[in-house]
Design a protein around this motif. Sequence first.
Motif, PDB file in Angstrom:
ATOM      1  N   MET A 271       0.845  -1.187   0.000  1.00 19.07           N
ATOM      2  CA  MET A 271       0.000   0.000   0.000  1.00 19.07           C
ATOM      3  C   MET A 271       0.885   1.244   0.000  1.00 19.07           C
ATOM      4  SD  MET A 271      -3.424   0.561   2.275  1.00 19.07           S
ATOM      5  CE  MET A 271      -2.623   0.569   3.864  1.00 19.07           C
ATOM      6  N   LYS A 272       0.375   2.322  -0.576  1.00 19.76           N
ATOM      7  CA  LYS A 272       1.146   3.549  -0.663  1.00 19.76           C
ATOM      8  C   LYS A 272       1.409   4.139   0.719  1.00 19.76           C
ATOM      9  CE  LYS A 272      -0.382   4.822  -5.301  1.00 19.76           C
ATOM     10  NZ  LYS A 272      -1.021   5.871  -6.134  1.00 19.76           N
ATOM     11  N   PRO A 273       2.465   4.953   0.865  1.00 18.48           N
ATOM     12  CA  PRO A 273       2.790   5.520   2.170  1.00 18.48           C
ATOM     13  C   PRO A 273       1.774   6.555   2.617  1.00 18.48           C
ATOM     14  CG  PRO A 273       4.184   6.459   0.465  1.00 18.48           C
ATOM     15  CD  PRO A 273       3.427   5.333  -0.165  1.00 18.48           C
ATOM     16  N   LEU A 274       1.797   6.823   3.927  1.00 22.78           N
ATOM     17  CA  LEU A 274       0.929   7.836   4.504  1.00 22.78           C
ATOM     18  C   LEU A 274       1.246   9.220   3.950  1.00 22.78           C
ATOM     19  CD1 LEU A 274       0.914   6.912   8.295  1.00 22.78           C
ATOM     20  CD2 LEU A 274      -1.043   6.852   6.778  1.00 22.78           C
ATOM     21  N   GLN A 275       0.206   9.978   3.707  1.00 19.50           N
ATOM     22  CA  GLN A 275       0.355  11.384   3.374  1.00 19.50           C
ATOM     23  C   GLN A 275      -0.050  12.201   4.602  1.00 19.50           C
ATOM     24  OE1 GLN A 275      -1.695  12.484  -0.323  1.00 19.50           O
ATOM     25  NE2 GLN A 275      -2.005  10.322  -0.679  1.00 19.50           N
ATOM     26  N   GLN A 276       0.601  13.314   4.819  1.00 20.03           N
ATOM     27  CA  GLN A 276       0.270  14.182   5.932  1.00 20.03           C
ATOM     28  C   GLN A 276      -0.171  15.539   5.388  1.00 20.03           C
ATOM     29  OE1 GLN A 276       3.183  14.280   9.100  1.00 20.03           O
ATOM     30  NE2 GLN A 276       4.117  12.412   8.359  1.00 20.03           N
ATOM     31  N   VAL A 277      -1.358  15.964   5.771  1.00 22.69           N
ATOM     32  CA  VAL A 277      -1.894  17.253   5.355  1.00 22.69           C
ATOM     33  C   VAL A 277      -2.293  18.011   6.612  1.00 22.69           C
ATOM     34  CG1 VAL A 277      -3.624  18.460   3.986  1.00 22.69           C
ATOM     35  CG2 VAL A 277      -2.767  16.225   3.230  1.00 22.69           C
ATOM     36  N   THR A 278      -1.687  19.169   6.832  1.00 23.97           N
ATOM     37  CA  THR A 278      -2.003  19.966   8.014  1.00 23.97           C
ATOM     38  C   THR A 278      -3.005  21.040   7.645  1.00 23.97           C
ATOM     39  OG1 THR A 278       0.197  19.587   8.923  1.00 23.97           O
ATOM     40  CG2 THR A 278      -1.076  21.400   9.865  1.00 23.97           C
ATOM     41  N   LYS A 279      -4.146  21.015   8.324  1.00 20.92           N
ATOM     42  CA  LYS A 279      -5.197  22.002   8.056  1.00 20.92           C
ATOM     43  C   LYS A 279      -6.197  22.013   9.197  1.00 20.92           C
ATOM     44  CE  LYS A 279      -7.924  18.684   5.366  1.00 20.92           C
ATOM     45  NZ  LYS A 279      -8.606  18.442   4.087  1.00 20.92           N
ATOM     46  N   PRO A 280      -6.928  23.100   9.346  1.00 20.24           N
ATOM     47  CA  PRO A 280      -7.986  23.140  10.351  1.00 20.24           C
ATOM     48  C   PRO A 280      -9.222  22.432   9.829  1.00 20.24           C
ATOM     49  CG  PRO A 280      -7.899  25.210   9.194  1.00 20.24           C
ATOM     50  CD  PRO A 280      -6.764  24.370   8.666  1.00 20.24           C
ATOM     51  N   PRO A 281     -10.095  21.957  10.709  1.00 24.11           N
ATOM     52  CA  PRO A 281     -11.330  21.349  10.226  1.00 24.11           C
ATOM     53  C   PRO A 281     -12.193  22.378   9.531  1.00 24.11           C
ATOM     54  CG  PRO A 281     -11.406  21.632  12.609  1.00 24.11           C
ATOM     55  CD  PRO A 281     -10.005  21.968  12.167  1.00 24.11           C
ATOM     56  N   ALA A 282     -12.875  21.951   8.453  1.00 23.95           N
ATOM     57  CA  ALA A 282     -13.708  22.883   7.699  1.00 23.95           C
ATOM     58  C   ALA A 282     -15.014  23.169   8.414  1.00 23.95           C
ATOM     59  CB  ALA A 282     -13.996  22.326   6.307  1.00 23.95           C
TER      60      ALA A 282
ATOM     61  N   HIS B 153     -11.128   4.250   9.871  1.00 19.99           N
ATOM     62  CA  HIS B 153     -10.647   3.120  10.676  1.00 19.99           C
ATOM     63  C   HIS B 153     -11.567   2.822  11.856  1.00 19.99           C
ATOM     64  CE1 HIS B 153      -9.445   6.211  13.583  1.00 19.99           C
ATOM     65  NE2 HIS B 153      -9.082   6.900  12.517  1.00 19.99           N
ATOM     66  N   GLY B 154     -11.229   1.761  12.580  1.00 16.83           N
ATOM     67  CA  GLY B 154     -11.943   1.419  13.803  1.00 16.83           C
ATOM     68  C   GLY B 154     -11.453   2.244  14.980  1.00 16.83           C
ATOM     69  N   ALA B 155     -12.030   2.000  16.139  1.00 19.54           N
ATOM     70  CA  ALA B 155     -11.760   2.843  17.310  1.00 19.54           C
ATOM     71  C   ALA B 155     -10.325   2.757  17.803  1.00 19.54           C
ATOM     72  CB  ALA B 155     -12.720   2.469  18.445  1.00 19.54           C
ATOM     73  N   GLY B 156      -9.718   1.572  17.715  1.00 17.22           N
ATOM     74  CA  GLY B 156      -8.426   1.389  18.365  1.00 17.22           C
ATOM     75  C   GLY B 156      -7.215   1.274  17.468  1.00 17.22           C
ATOM     76  N   ALA B 157      -7.404   1.177  16.159  1.00 22.18           N
ATOM     77  CA  ALA B 157      -6.272   1.008  15.244  1.00 22.18           C
ATOM     78  C   ALA B 157      -6.478   1.869  14.015  1.00 22.18           C
ATOM     79  CB  ALA B 157      -6.117  -0.454  14.842  1.00 22.18           C
ATOM     80  N   GLY B 158      -5.391   2.455  13.502  1.00 24.49           N
ATOM     81  CA  GLY B 158      -5.468   3.375  12.382  1.00 24.49           C
ATOM     82  C   GLY B 158      -5.488   2.692  11.032  1.00 24.49           C
ATOM     83  N   ILE B 159      -5.204   3.458   9.997  1.00 24.55           N
ATOM     84  CA  ILE B 159      -5.343   2.954   8.631  1.00 24.55           C
ATOM     85  C   ILE B 159      -4.175   2.091   8.177  1.00 24.55           C
ATOM     86  CG2 ILE B 159      -6.904   4.761   7.860  1.00 24.55           C
ATOM     87  CD1 ILE B 159      -4.516   6.252   6.690  1.00 24.55           C
ATOM     88  N   THR B 160      -3.124   1.982   9.004  1.00 19.36           N
ATOM     89  CA  THR B 160      -2.011   1.099   8.638  1.00 19.36           C
ATOM     90  C   THR B 160      -2.080  -0.231   9.381  1.00 19.36           C
ATOM     91  OG1 THR B 160      -0.612   2.195  10.296  1.00 19.36           O
ATOM     92  CG2 THR B 160      -0.456   2.986   8.022  1.00 19.36           C
ATOM     93  N   SER B 161      -3.205  -0.532  10.009  1.00 15.57           N
ATOM     94  CA  SER B 161      -3.357  -1.825  10.675  1.00 15.57           C
ATOM     95  C   SER B 161      -3.311  -2.944   9.646  1.00 15.57           C
ATOM     96  CB  SER B 161      -4.676  -1.880  11.441  1.00 15.57           C
ATOM     97  OG  SER B 161      -5.773  -1.917  10.537  1.00 15.57           O
ATOM     98  N   SER B 162      -3.035  -4.143  10.101  1.00 14.95           N
ATOM     99  CA  SER B 162      -2.975  -5.290   9.193  1.00 14.95           C
ATOM    100  C   SER B 162      -4.295  -5.486   8.465  1.00 14.95           C
ATOM    101  CB  SER B 162      -2.613  -6.555   9.981  1.00 14.95           C
ATOM    102  OG  SER B 162      -2.674  -7.700   9.159  1.00 14.95           O
ATOM    103  N   TYR B 163      -5.391  -5.338   9.178  1.00 18.82           N
ATOM    104  CA  TYR B 163      -6.712  -5.526   8.565  1.00 18.82           C
ATOM    105  C   TYR B 163      -6.943  -4.516   7.450  1.00 18.82           C
ATOM    106  CZ  TYR B 163     -11.750  -5.652   7.937  1.00 18.82           C
ATOM    107  OH  TYR B 163     -13.003  -5.739   7.383  1.00 18.82           O
TER     108      TYR B 163
END
Length: 232
Positions: free
Chosen positions: A1-12, A40-50
């Motif tokens: 899977m492609k690497p994480l992208q980081q975008v810094t911004k305030p919520p719209a 994602h789910g409550a306890g694991a982010g988008i890079t989890s195995s699932y």
Amino acid sequence: MKPLQQVTKPPAKGPASGPHTVFRIDTGISAAKSRLILAHGAGAGITSSYMDQMASLLSERGIALTLFEFAYMSARREGGPKRPPPKAEKLIPEFRDMVSAVAAENPRQELFIGGKSMGGRVASMLADELYAEKAIGGLVCLGYPFHAPGTPDKLRIDHLTKLRCPALIVQGERDPFGNRSEIEKVRLSKKISFAWISDGDHDFGPRGNSGFTRKGNLAAAADAVAAFTAKH
């Protein structure tokens, strides 16, 4: 899977909390007809195995994907404390903000929203609004948390009884957050279809003596999602 992208911004939308980093992954071919935005789910982010395995399987089936993390999960990556997620309602503005951004970037793709467990629940609470605006074609929930484990009498389904947006819930047959025997007794909107994963738990994993495999179950889940997006 492609690497994480980081975008810094305030919520719209929603309460202003200052700039924050949004972590997301975009994958799939730009010419794909459909793009699925997954939280994602409550306890694991988008890079989890699932999430990694499901993203790969869905990409193989021609679905472009945008996976993203809510601010509370992103804060953990930046060294913040491991706090529980806010209430699902508090996360809706972040999801809507992501849909708006992805729609602007991919104007020719049909968008679908969804997520794993809690992420799917948040998406389901936003789905009718976006569907009425013709912003999305449908909703995909991977392991919906119908109730907390051990509390089947405290269902989280009020909005699901009157859902107007086409929806697919992919659910393990023995999911502790809502198993097949429990959920088939519940009256939900006719717009919701189910794909029951054989002997699957909350991550679709079967028991060792069931005759089913985790690999096969994940593939079956991806097939169901691909068929749903193609239909809608």
